[in-house]
Design a protein around this motif. Structure first.
Motif, PDB file in Angstrom:
ATOM      1  N   GLU A 353       7.467 -35.178  16.331  1.00  0.00           N
ATOM      2  CA  GLU A 353       6.932 -36.657  16.145  1.00  0.00           C
ATOM      3  C   GLU A 353       6.363 -36.617  14.972  1.00  0.00           C
ATOM      4  O   GLU A 353       5.589 -35.519  14.204  1.00  0.00           O
ATOM      5  N   MET A 354       6.414 -37.838  14.146  1.00  0.00           N
ATOM      6  CA  MET A 354       6.068 -37.868  12.836  1.00  0.00           C
ATOM      7  C   MET A 354       5.331 -39.184  12.516  1.00  0.00           C
ATOM      8  O   MET A 354       5.495 -40.143  13.474  1.00  0.00           O
ATOM      9  N   LYS A 374       9.856 -39.026  18.004  1.00  0.00           N
ATOM     10  CA  LYS A 374       9.075 -40.494  17.770  1.00  0.00           C
ATOM     11  C   LYS A 374       8.713 -40.405  16.619  1.00  0.00           C
ATOM     12  O   LYS A 374       8.367 -39.564  15.760  1.00  0.00           O
ATOM     13  N   LEU A 375       8.463 -41.672  15.912  1.00  0.00           N
ATOM     14  CA  LEU A 375       8.064 -42.112  14.821  1.00  0.00           C
ATOM     15  C   LEU A 375       7.044 -43.042  14.891  1.00  0.00           C
ATOM     16  O   LEU A 375       7.386 -44.138  15.470  1.00  0.00           O
ATOM     17  N   THR A 376       5.873 -43.173  14.184  1.00  0.00           N
ATOM     18  CA  THR A 376       4.856 -44.326  14.040  1.00  0.00           C
ATOM     19  C   THR A 376       4.811 -44.735  12.557  1.00  0.00           C
ATOM     20  O   THR A 376       4.667 -43.747  11.753  1.00  0.00           O
ATOM     21  N   MET A 393      17.995 -38.047  19.503  1.00  0.00           N
ATOM     22  CA  MET A 393      16.776 -37.790  20.013  1.00  0.00           C
ATOM     23  C   MET A 393      15.821 -39.015  19.978  1.00  0.00           C
ATOM     24  O   MET A 393      14.810 -38.682  20.837  1.00  0.00           O
ATOM     25  N   LEU A 394      15.950 -39.677  19.263  1.00  0.00           N
ATOM     26  CA  LEU A 394      14.925 -40.686  18.752  1.00  0.00           C
ATOM     27  C   LEU A 394      14.551 -41.683  20.349  1.00  0.00           C
ATOM     28  O   LEU A 394      15.470 -42.284  20.831  1.00  0.00           O
ATOM     29  N   VAL A 395      13.184 -41.679  20.877  1.00  0.00           N
ATOM     30  CA  VAL A 395      12.975 -42.693  22.008  1.00  0.00           C
ATOM     31  C   VAL A 395      12.020 -43.775  21.515  1.00  0.00           C
ATOM     32  O   VAL A 395      11.953 -44.369  22.301  1.00  0.00           O
ATOM     33  N   ASP A 396      11.335 -43.688  20.347  1.00  0.00           N
ATOM     34  CA  ASP A 396      10.239 -44.511  20.244  1.00  0.00           C
ATOM     35  C   ASP A 396      10.159 -44.608  18.698  1.00  0.00           C
ATOM     36  O   ASP A 396       9.756 -43.891  17.982  1.00  0.00           O
TER      37      ASP A 396
END
Length: 464
Positions: A353-354, A374-376, A393-396
């Motif tokens: 996650e980043m 996940k990326l914020t 793999m990205l879910v959010d």
């Protein structure tokens, strides 16, 4: 009468000479005897036998050392007894007096240990194989040591000086956590030590001579260690044009001076290579720029830890094909993720996650083929074409940018267009990945006015 007086003086003088001669004779005898005694003693060896009183040295209950006559007696190293430290040694079995090491040996004798309850200082290696090249006895007690409670204890700097070992010339860095994460330290002092402490160590290359640096730019790492701490004289890792990038001289097509070769050509392979690949790197506080292709193709790289926060620029394809990274904390001054920076980056099953705290721009194909989970994005304003293409793999993706629409140069109106933001983001079974796009509350309708966002209306939701 005069004659009798002269005879008396003569007799007195003669008696004095007799005593003097006798004294000299005795002295000569004593000196001769002493020299003979010393000579005879020097012909023999003398043994100091140790009674460890329940302790052990490398699994032995009893040990001895042999000395020449008048040699200085040295304290044996590595003697341990779980839960205790050595208070003193004694020649007396009843431990009534202390023996002073460094005194000269005259004869054979036995030494006994006086143990006292202590506080444990334990050193663990993060990886078991680290012990193979540096046996426990070479560390002389740093694996497990007990000290007197309430004392000040300092962990010293430790360098591997064992020639021939794979970690020769490297430094032992310590950590407070079992996974060797967080801030490392090479030495540390504990004041008024009152409870057991556990310290975790790993070998790192810190030697400046192994880094080829010109005007602050790292051109090549000359060592072969899989854990590296960059010296403070490095402010930049060199730029390599992505189209001309070469992993090393073995590629066949390369420039003689290595301008286009990776700075990590010695350790760029995965773990199956001759020396294994670069696994962990601590980036020094003075680093400002990671150039184009800075760590490209370092397939074994798992962690990058930034010790400072001066980095303002990370180049194109800087971490391309670093497919084993399990942890990445982007420096806070970086405002742009450039093309291909995270192409095919991150461990496939690590769910990385980043949080891109201050990133404003994400360029075209910045995360293409990435295994990010996940990326914020708190401040992003622009996301380029195909930025998250093939991110299976990205879910959010959570966009937190307030009161504005995040724009793009994409003209795609179809998810299957290579220009679309999430083109080909599918699982290995070919089913479209269920990525959710979060936008600030009240802005969903504004996002749907743009075709490149509207096509994702089914997965675009507002944050609570």
């Amino acid at each position: 009468m005069k004659e009798e007086k002269e005879v008396g003086v003569f007799n007195s003088y003669s008696s004095y000479n007799k005593l003097k001669i006798i004294g000299i004779g005795v002295l000569i005898f004593v000196v001769a005897f002493g020299l003979i005694f010393m000579f005879v003693k020097s012909l023999f060896k003398y043994t100091v036998t140790y009674n460890f009183n329940g302790g052990a040295i490398y699994g032995k209950e009893l040990e001895s050392d042999t000395y020449s006559f008048l040699a200085k007696v040295k304290e044996p190293k590595g003697v341990k007894k779980e839960g205790y430290y050595i208070e003193y040694w004694s020649k007396n079995e009843n431990l009534g007096s202390k023996f002073r090491f460094g005194s000269r040996i005259w004869n054979s004798f036995m030494l006994h240990i006086k143990w006292a309850e202590g506080v444990a200082v334990r050193l663990h290696f993060a990886e078991g194989e680290e012990n193979a090249d540096l046996p426990l006895e070479d560390l002389k007690g740093y694996f497990e040591q007990y000290v007197k409670a309430g004392t000040t204890y300092t962990i010293p700097k430790i360098f591997n000086t064992k020639e021939g070992s794979s970690h020769y010339g490297e430094q032992l860095m310590f950590f407070d956590s079992p996974d060797c994460s967080g801030m490392p330290f090479s030495e540390k002092t504990y004041e008024n030590l009152s409870e057991n402490i556990d310290i975790y160590g790993a070998w790192f290359d810190t030697e400046e001579s192994k880094f080829q640096v010109v005007d602050g730019t790292l051109n090549k790492y000359l060592g072969y260690c899989n854990k590296v701490m960059l010296p403070n004289n490095i402010t930049k890792i060199k730029d390599i044009e992505p189209a001309k990038f070469r992993t090393g001289a073995s590629d066949g097509i390369h420039d003689a001076e290595g301008i286009y070769q990776s700075a990590w050509s010695n350790v760029i392979s995965d773990e199956t290579g001759l020396y294994g690949g670069l696994k962990i790197i601590y980036v020094n506080k003075e680093m400002v720029t990671l150039g184009d292709c800075a760590f490209r193709d370092c397939k074994a790289l798992q962690k990058l830890i930034f010790l400072g926060d001066n980095i303002t620029s990370i180049g194109k394809y800087a971490f391309a094909n670093c497919s084993s990274i399990t942890y990445f904390d982007l420096p806070s001054q970086v405002t742009e993720i450039k093309e291909g920076t995270f192409n095919n980056t991150f461990g496939v099953s690590k769910r990385v996650e980043m949080y891109l705290a201050n990133v404003i721009t994400i360029a075209d194909k910045a995360f293409i083929n990435s295994h990010i989970y996940k990326l914020t994005l708190p401040k992003v304003e622009f996301i380029g074409r195909g930025a998250f293409s093939a991110c299976n793999m990205l879910v959010d993706v959570t966009i937190l940018t307030p009161n504005t629409l995040v724009t793009s140069n994409s003209e795609a109106t179809d998810k299957n267009s290579s220009d679309s933001l999430f083109f080909a983001s599918t699982t290995s079974t070919g089913v479209e990945n269920h990525v959710t796009i979060h936008v600030p509350k009240g802005l969903r309708s504004l996002y749907l006015t743009k075709a490149y966002w509207a096509m994702y209306s089914d997965i675009l939701v507002e944050t609570e």
